[in-house]
Design a protein around this motif. Structure first.
Motif, short mmCIF file in Angstrom:
data_model
loop_
_atom_site.label_atom_id
_atom_site.label_comp_id
_atom_site.label_asym_id
_atom_site.label_seq_id
_atom_site.Cartn_x
_atom_site.Cartn_y
_atom_site.Cartn_z
N SER A 83 0.85 -1.34 -0.15
CA SER A 83 -0.06 0.03 0.02
C SER A 83 0.85 1.26 0.02
O SER A 83 2.01 1.22 0.54
N LEU A 84 0.40 2.26 -0.45
CA LEU A 84 1.00 3.46 -0.58
C LEU A 84 1.04 4.47 0.53
O LEU A 84 0.33 5.50 0.37
N THR A 85 1.02 3.83 1.65
CA THR A 85 0.86 4.63 3.17
C THR A 85 2.54 4.45 3.72
O THR A 85 3.29 3.77 3.26
N GLN A 86 2.33 5.40 4.71
CA GLN A 86 3.87 5.43 5.48
C GLN A 86 3.83 3.93 6.17
O GLN A 86 5.15 3.41 5.96
N GLU A 87 2.91 3.35 6.53
CA GLU A 87 3.27 1.95 7.05
C GLU A 87 3.46 0.93 5.92
O GLU A 87 4.55 0.17 5.99
N GLY A 88 2.84 1.04 4.78
CA GLY A 88 3.36 0.44 3.62
C GLY A 88 4.66 0.48 3.12
O GLY A 88 5.53 -0.30 2.70
N ALA A 89 5.07 1.88 3.26
CA ALA A 89 6.53 2.21 2.94
C ALA A 89 7.58 1.54 3.58
O ALA A 89 8.49 0.79 3.28
N LEU A 90 7.26 1.53 4.99
CA LEU A 90 8.17 0.89 6.19
C LEU A 90 8.09 -0.65 5.73
O LEU A 90 9.32 -1.44 5.69
N ALA A 91 7.05 -1.31 5.65
CA ALA A 91 6.88 -2.64 5.47
C ALA A 91 7.68 -3.12 3.97
O ALA A 91 8.44 -3.93 4.03
N GLN A 222 10.48 9.72 1.70
CA GLN A 222 10.85 10.19 3.27
C GLN A 222 11.24 9.10 4.22
O GLN A 222 12.21 9.06 4.81
N ALA A 223 10.67 8.08 4.10
CA ALA A 223 10.83 6.80 5.03
C ALA A 223 12.26 6.32 4.36
O ALA A 223 13.04 5.81 5.31
#
Length: 370
Positions: A83-91, A222-223
């Motif tokens: 997913s294109l979310t901050q959580e998705g980026a980190l994962a 950013q992440a």
């Protein structure tokens, strides 16, 4: 030749959708489906697919755990859906850390203008990974010292010039007599790992600014910049409009936008623009856009490097830089995840040297510090 694909996702609908899209290409055959990571482990061992598409969030065994176990037992190219979310980026970054080679958003409309474009993008990204050799985890989250010790594999005659991490930190600034005023690096598929290999070896007093263009969604950069900054001695940040370039700082172009520059060497300001300013440019950010702007500001006092990635983004920017007298390098084919962008500058006779990614940082330091 037909490439064999294994789809791993807990959604029956999504598996059916991906299978339909992939098999519209005669070169792609879906040979198996798994609804969790545990099933994927068994099917990878028995089916021996050429590529695995992997979801991140699944019951029984999640995608990141599955990637780690697959890379430890039966390494195979893996492309993640996230997913294109901050959580998705980190994962997703964790999945690349575990050994995955590429990623795509689950919502194709986030990266494609229409269904036809989305279909071609997925098919081409999967085919680009087919046949790639992989060897376990890429260790994106190693400590600085671990990354340096494992990646510092330059030939013996170069080691004495570069010295230890400590000596580089104290001597680089004093010994800088180079003509170079900027280091510019562009990359795409496989780039997060390639950039980590280079940047973890640069010392904190690296004498010139570094500009980085990685094809990546806006919610990811950013992440990614923060993760690299935690690993590296140089400072790494997502570039912001109005930032002035400083020595020893690496500026990562924000995803979904374009990064250019204004001013003159020694007083260069970053300009971050919405993609509408460059309506004919496919990539956001684009290596060509940034490199052409680098050429306008720094003329030929630049070392520009093209790393692993699909397509030919960077070729025109490198051509302009070279015409100004800049030096252009490319990653060699053997160490690339996808030999597209480096090949584009190599076959056009723009690249003046091609290096294995394991040795690239050492060559950069020798070239710039002299």
């Amino acid at each position: 030749m037909t490439y064999r694909i294994l789809i791993v996702d807990d959604s029956t609908f999504f598996r059916r959708r991906i299978k339909q899209i992939l098999e519209e290409d005669a070169e792609l055959e879906v040979v198996g489906e798994a609804k969790n990571g545990e099933e994927a482990l068994t099917l990878v061992a028995s089916l021996k697919p050429d590529v695995v598409t992997m979801d991140i969030e699944m019951p029984v065994m999640d995608g990141i755990t599955a990637v780690k176990k697959i890379m430890a037992s039966n390494p195979v190219p893996i492309i993640m859906f996230s997913s294109l979310t901050q959580e998705g980026a980190l994962a997703t970054l964790n999945a690349l850390d575990a050994g995955a080679l590429d990623f795509l958003p689950k919502k194709f409309e986030d990266i494609a203008l229409n269904r036809k474009e989305a279909i071609l993008l997925l098919q081409n990204r999967v085919k680009a990974l087919c046949g790639r050799k992989v060897f376990g985890s890429h260790f994106l989250s190693r400590t600085r010292s671990e990354a340096f010790n494992s990646a510092n594999t330059l030939p013996t005659h170069n080691v004495n010039r570069i010295g230890s991490t400590a000596s580089r930190k104290t001597n680089l600034g004093a010994s800088h007599l180079s003509r170079y005023e900027c280091l510019a690096i562009g990359t795409s598929t496989g780039g997060p790992v390639a950039l980590q290999k280079i940047l973890t070896e640069l010392p904190s007093d690296f004498p010139i600014p570094v500009v980085l263009v990685q094809h990546m969604p806006g919610s990811f950069t950013q992440a990614f910049a923060k993760r690299l900054d935690d690993l590296c001695d140089v400072t790494i940040k997502e570039a912001a409009n109005g930032d002035y370039l400083k020595p020893g700082v690496c500026y990562l172009a924000p995803g979904g936008k374009q990064m250019t520059f204004e001013g003159r060497a020694g007083h260069v300001k970053i300009v971050i623009s919405e993609p509408e300013r460059f309506p004919d440019i496919t990539y956001k950010p684009s290596v060509d856009v940034t490199f052409e702007s680098v050429a306008e500001v720094y003329s030929g006092n630049v070392l520009a490097i093209i790393l692993t990635g699909m397509g030919a983004d960077g070729r025109e920017g490198c051509k302009k830089l070279k015409a100004n007298g800049a030096k252009i390098w490319a990653q060699d084919e053997q160490s690339c995840v996808v030999y597209g962008m480096p090949q584009a500058v190599t076959v056009a006779n723009i690249s003046q040297a091609n290096y294995d990614i394991a040795h690239m940082a050492g060559h950069i330091i020798n070239e710039i510090v002299g």
